[in-house]
Design a protein around this motif. Structure first.
Motif, PDB file in Angstrom:
ATOM      1  N   GLU A  95       0.857  -1.191   0.000  1.00  0.00           N
ATOM      2  CA  GLU A  95       0.000   0.000   0.000  1.00  0.00           C
ATOM      3  C   GLU A  95       0.886   1.233   0.000  1.00  0.00           C
ATOM      4  N   GLU A 145      -0.471  -2.231  -4.957  1.00  0.00           N
ATOM      5  CA  GLU A 145      -1.836  -2.601  -5.348  1.00  0.00           C
ATOM      6  C   GLU A 145      -2.882  -1.635  -4.811  1.00  0.00           C
ATOM      7  N   GLU A 146      -2.605  -1.008  -3.660  1.00  0.00           N
ATOM      8  CA  GLU A 146      -3.565  -0.104  -3.044  1.00  0.00           C
ATOM      9  C   GLU A 146      -2.925   1.267  -2.825  1.00  0.00           C
ATOM     10  N   ASP A 159     -11.222   5.332  -9.236  1.00  0.00           N
ATOM     11  CA  ASP A 159     -10.930   4.184  -8.371  1.00  0.00           C
ATOM     12  C   ASP A 159      -9.575   3.557  -8.655  1.00  0.00           C
ATOM     13  N   SER A 187      -8.550   2.035 -11.325  1.00  0.00           N
ATOM     14  CA  SER A 187      -8.551   0.788 -12.095  1.00  0.00           C
ATOM     15  C   SER A 187      -7.788   0.901 -13.409  1.00  0.00           C
ATOM     16  N   SER A 239      -6.161  -0.093  -6.715  1.00  0.00           N
ATOM     17  CA  SER A 239      -7.368   0.204  -5.943  1.00  0.00           C
ATOM     18  C   SER A 239      -7.102   1.478  -5.152  1.00  0.00           C
ATOM     19  N   SER A 247      -8.363   4.754  -2.788  1.00  0.00           N
ATOM     20  CA  SER A 247      -9.341   5.338  -1.872  1.00  0.00           C
ATOM     21  C   SER A 247      -8.850   6.724  -1.461  1.00  0.00           C
TER      22      SER A 247
END
Length: 230
Positions: free
Chosen positions: A3, A48-49, A67, A69, A74, A76
């Motif tokens: 992350e 990935e995040e 988002d 993608s 991913s 937020s």
């Protein structure tokens, strides 16, 4: 799963009219919004995040990045709103909102870096420290040096005083629990936490080999444009 938190809430004050009413992370660089360069690099490095800490014109960042993608990410968001909390306060808000994993990278929203992120994470995990700072042997070449590094630990870090040879490269790895040491519900510079961690022997280091770039100033923006287009 790795992350990365991107601190992208600041006002592009040094860029002035050159920012064209955009948040700094969306300023065009070599024909693409700067965020595209950062997110492409993070995806290539196995992230990935992504958690975006936003404030100033954060709606534009949400609209462009969405988002995540399109980069295979991913994404937020943690929104400071109109009351800017500075870098440390923004990270503490992300902690309070439950947005952080057990450990994560922290990247400034105006930094363009060249290093092996998986290697950085491996060094962090092997260090048994709650925090890691990437550093570059600078000797005053690209900005004011602000750190001492002994090969394993950043033994001193200060943005205000000291005779240093190393510089904060622009990427950190932190354990979630160490963020709880940042005061809640008030502005705070992340440098305050990092200075204390260095004094307490709790700040690991990772040596970057390639110079960094930043788009926080007109000269920095011009240097990155030249690098990416030559």
């Amino acid at each position: 799963m790795s992350e990365c938190v991107i601190l992208a809430g600041g006002v592009a004050s040094r860029l002035g009219a050159q920012a064209g009413g955009l948040p700094k992370t969306l300023v065009p660089v070599a024909g693409r919004p700067f965020a595209d360069h950062q997110l492409t690099w993070l995806a290539e490095q196995g992230v990935e995040e992504v958690v975006y800490c936003i404030a100033y014109r954060g709606d534009q960042i949400r609209e462009y990045v969405g988002d995540g993608s399109r980069w295979g990410l991913s994404v937020s968001y943690v929104d400071e709103g109109p009351d800017l909390r500075n870098t440390g306060g923004a990270l503490r808000l992300a902690y309070d909102e439950g947005a952080l994993g057990a450990h994560f990278a922290v990247l400034y929203g105006d930094a363009y870096l060249r290093l092996d992120l998986p290697d950085v994470f491996r060094t962090f995990e092997a260090s048994s420290q709650p925090a890691l700072m990437t550093v570059l042997r600078n000797d005053g070449r690209w900005d004011t040096s602000n750190a001492d590094f002994d090969g394993k630990l950043v033994t001193r870090y200060s943005k205000s005083e000291g005779n240093f040879q190393w510089i904060d490269y622009g990427l950190l790895v932190l354990e979630r629990d160490v963020v709880a040491e940042i005061p809640a519900d008030q502005p705070s510079d992340l440098a305050e936490l990092l200075t204390r961690l260095s004094e307490e022997g709790r700040l690991a280091g990772f040596e970057a080999k390639e110079r960094f770039y930043e788009i926080g100033s007109p000269s920095g923006l011009a240097e990155l444009e030249a690098f990416l287009t030559t």
